[in-house]
Every structure is written in structure tokens, then in C-alpha cells.
Design an enzyme around this catalytic site. Structure first.
Site: not given
Length: 364
Positions: A203, A260
Site C-alpha cells: 500500500k 495512506t
């Protein structure tokens, strides 16, 4: 009001953003916490003022925390601990575990928890493999991993947060949950540490892509596309590796990816954004002030993609921008110019790297 778990003695290796916030959370949960730092000035300042002079500077930390270091704890000290938690960057984990391994008592091993997110450069090893290499298969089998959407500044403010806790040994994951679980910090257990690790590492690479998109001035449609296609690539890579596809739909996968990729306070997003604005990677790294794991992870991910023979055009483009000097705007244009393809397609063959790792931890 806490859930009154048994009081534990915890050592946290790492006094950065995340290590500090977890120390505060555990200290405020009535555990006795020792936070190790390799920086003697941080140790001295923290014990005098109960503040971290480099991270979360405005926060007054729990009185249940004592800073230790810069030397690593002795065998006698570690023998009295219930939990060892590692919050140091992945690239520095192997050397520290090698030093600590002789100090661990085989007959009285503490609960080992790892919260770092990344893939080791040079070896392409997940943390689980690093543990097996340095500490042996039985410790790797019992190692527990925590990941999920959890910004440090929100944890210290007790904002509701949830994470995934995974281990090959479910009883160890349940122990970690009991240590961490509070009304403001919910834990969900699982048995796919490989998937959880891959999700946490991957990620960060896609957060770079989302930041680049915003830095170029693209808007909501493009960010949503990057997040969704990033999730598809993460699931494809993870499944080919041998992880459970559903892991990527959980907190450690889509949860952490969304956080994120959509917050300017994310270090990886910030690196991507500044690249999109035209800054050089060297300048960004020199002035960032903290580690952005996605930059180093992109190299390892490129190698894994090639080994697995899967298509991950966004991750490949990020590598090309970071390490081959490709222009950010050209990289986006090339992605958009690719021919149409199926939206969701898992690889027909899966699991080679997983079975090698499972064998290494003695679970074949």
C-alpha cells in the site's frame, strides 16, 4: 475506562512516530512500557520531560513509559519482559534481530509483535522470513503482526482505531489482541500473516502513486481510480505470492490503502505529491525528516512482480519514476494509453513464494 487486561511488561524497539504512539497507548492501558531508542539524547529528554523531542513533539506521554538505550537491552532485562514489540524500519530489522537473538531465553520466550511495513531490499524478504533467518523457525511461527489504518497522531488522541492482528499461531495473535485491545483501539485477529505483511508493504507504493496524481493536479476521479486499481494490483500480487485474497479487503488491505492514499499527512503520499510537483527524489528524501517505506519497497516489489510473472503496471511505473528517471506525467499518460483489459483477474497459479516461506518456518 480500560478493559483491564493482565498487566504486561513491554519493550518497544523504536522511538519514531509509530513506536512512540504505541508506547503511549500501551502505557495508558496500564502496562509497564520501556521504549528503546538508539539515540541517547531522545532517551535523556524523554525520561526528563516525558515528551519525544523528534516525534509527536506536542504530546505528553504516559507516565508508565520509561525510555531506554542507546545500548540494546541485556539478556537479564529481556528475561523479565512479557512482550517485545518491533517498530523499527524493515531495512534495519535483520541486524537488530541478530544482536538480540542470543539474549532471548529459549525456555521463556516473550510475545513478539512486529508493526514495521516493508520488504527488505536486496533479499526481497518479508519480515516473517527475516525472523526465520535470524531467530529460527519456532520464533517465526509464533511471531505476530499488526497492521491497519492507524496514523500515530490520531492514536495518541484516542481517536477510534481498528487494526488487523495476524500470526501462524492464532493463540499468539489472541494474546497480542488482549495486550492492545481497548475501547478506542479495536483488534481483529487472523491467520494470514503473509497477506497482512504484503498488504502493509504494497500500500505504501500505491500511496506514492496517489500522491503523484494529486501533485500533478488531477482530481477525485483520478485518485479513486488509483486507489481501486492499486487494490486490484495488490490482490493480484498477494494471491500470486500465496496470500489469501480476502486479506486485501480487510483493515490491513483496503483500509490502510485508503488512509495512506488520501491523506497529506502520509509520508508516502507526501513523497509522491512532491514528485508530481516536480521536485527530485533526492531533495525530497533529504528534507522529509522521516522514513517513507514505499521508496525502498518499490525496488523489492519490482523484483517480486518479475518473479511471479504478474502484471502490475502502476507499481512498475512507480519503480520507473523513482529509479529509472521516467517523467511522472509521461508515466501517467502511458498508463492511461494501455489497451483495455479485464477489470478483475486473479493469477491462475499461486503460492510458490508462500510455500517456500512456510517450509522455512517449519509448517510444510
Amino acid at each position: 475506562m480500560t478493559l483491564s487486561p493482565d498487566k504486561s511488561r513491554v519493550v518497544i524497539f523504536g522511538a519514531g512516530n509509530f513506536g512512540s504512539c504505541l508506547a503511549d497507548h500501551l502505557g495508558d492501558s496500564d502496562h509497564d512500557v520501556y521504549m528503546w531508542s538508539r539515540d541517547a539524547s531522545i532517551v535523556e529528554h524523554f525520561n526528563k520531560f516525558h515528551r519525544n523531542p523528534q516525534f509527536l513533539k506536542e504530546h505528553a506521554f504516559s507516565e508508565n513509559i520509561k525510555a531506554i538505550g542507546p545500548d540494546l537491552p541485556t539478556a537479564d532485562f529481556l528475561s523479565e519482559m512479557d512482550v517485545l514489540l518491533f517498530a523499527i524500519p524493515t531495512q534495519g530489522l535483520r541486524c537488530n534481530l541478530k544482536l538480540l537473538r542470543p539474549r532471548l531465553d529459549e525456555n521463556k520466550l516473550p510475545l513478539l509483535i512486529f508493526v514495521n511495513k516493508g520488504i527488505e531490499m536486496g533479499t526481497n524478504a518479508l519480515t516473517l522470513e527475516i525472523i526465520a533467518d535470524t531467530c529460527g523457525e519456532h520464533i517465526a511461527r509464533a511471531a505476530t503482526f499488526i497492521s491497519g489504518p492507524s496514523f500515530a497522531k490520531e492514536i495518541v488522541r484516542r481517536r477510534p482505531t481498528s487494526v488487523s492482528v495476524a500470526s501462524f499461531t492464532i493463540s499468539e495473535a489472541e494474546k497480542a489482541t488482549q495486550v492492545f485491545h481497548q475501547p478506542w483501539f479495536r483488534c481483529y485477529t487472523g491467520g494470514d500473516p503473509i497477506g497482512l505483511e504484503l498488504a502493509g508493504a504494497l500500500k505504501n507504493v500505491y500511496a506514492l502513486a496517489a500522491g503523484m496524481s494529486d501533485g500533478l493536479g488531477y482530481e477525485n476521479n483520478t485518485r479513486a481510480m488509483m486507489i481501486t486499481r492499486g487494490l486490484a494490483e495488490m490482490t493480484c500480487i498477494g494471491t500470486a505470492f500465496g496470500a489469501e485474497p480476502l486479506t486485501f479487503l480487510g483493515l490491513a488491505g483496503v483500509g490502510d490503502l485508503f488512509l495512506t492514499c488520501s491523506s497529506p499527512t502520509s509520508r508516502n503520499y507526501t513523497v509522491g505529491y512532491r514528485l508530481g510537483q516536480g521536485e527530485s527524489l533526492e531533495t525530497i528524501i533529504d528534507t522529509l525528516g522521516s522514513v517513507a517505506e514505499g521508496v525502498s519497497t518499490a525496488k523489492a516489489v519490482k523484483n517480486i512482480i518479475e518473479e511471479l510473472d504478474v502484471k502490475a503496471p502502476i507499481a512498475t511505473s512507480i519503480y520507473n519514476v523513482l529509479y529509472e528517471g521516467k517523467d511522472v506525467r509521461t508515466a501517467v499518460s502511458d498508463l492511461m494509453a494501455m489497451p483495455p483489459s479485464r477489470e478483475l483477474e486473479l493469477p491462475p497459479k499461486a503460492g510458490g513464494p508462500k510455500w517456500r516461506l512456510v517450509k522455512k518456518v517449519g509448517l510444510e
